[in-house]
Design a protein around this motif. Sequence first.
Motif: not given
Length: 241
Positions: A38-39, A42, A70
């Motif tokens: 997710v990090w 994003k 995240a």
Amino acid sequence: MPIKGLIFDAYGTLYDVHSVQAKTEELCPGKGDLITQVWRLKQLEYTWLQTSLQDYRDFTYLTQASLEFALRAAGIEPSETITKPLLEKYLNLDPFPEAKEALGALQRRGGLKLAILSNGSTAMLTALVKNSGLDAFLDATISVDGARKFKPHPDCYALVEKTLGLKNDEVIFVSSNSFDVAGAKHFGFKVAWIKRGGAANAPSAPIGPAQMYRLLRGNAEMLGYRQDYTVAALTDLIGLL
């Protein structure tokens, strides 16, 4: 026109952005994979959002903002105890295993300028190439700070000629990121796509975070801006010359 320079993306091409996962798992047990994927997603989304908004905040800022997103998405409140070591790891990402061998071989060939063009901030990239030892092989490390936009905006790719004096048809741009391949090709570079971890077959359920990331970021884009070359590793580049 003969090729006079190879220009490399940094994150995902020379450096393994997912080498943060072990540290993330250590700090956030059971959620390291999810947070890592997710990090990164994003982080990329924020670069495109900032450029669309015409409001530049550098990659250092966006990397921290995306990490905090995240963590919260995974149900963890960000604290310096977690964020500081993870952001420090971003200055010490692992180069891909073949990176030094490939850059060394290209350097020994002679007559080629080797450089990075990256979304990374100047401060992040300076630390990263020094800490990894890749600075020994590079003629320049170019940050999009000079354009105050993020790839794939054309102004970012224009920094290559401004910095190194190379025309579009004298460059092979190298990236594992499909959006970057599209941007560089649209700009007019010859482009080599390093196909790292793309899904060759239909995935089987259940799909975990890492596989979802590969499905989204490991396959070619479908907008028509196609690479000139596809390689499996950096060491394959020498054969293109």
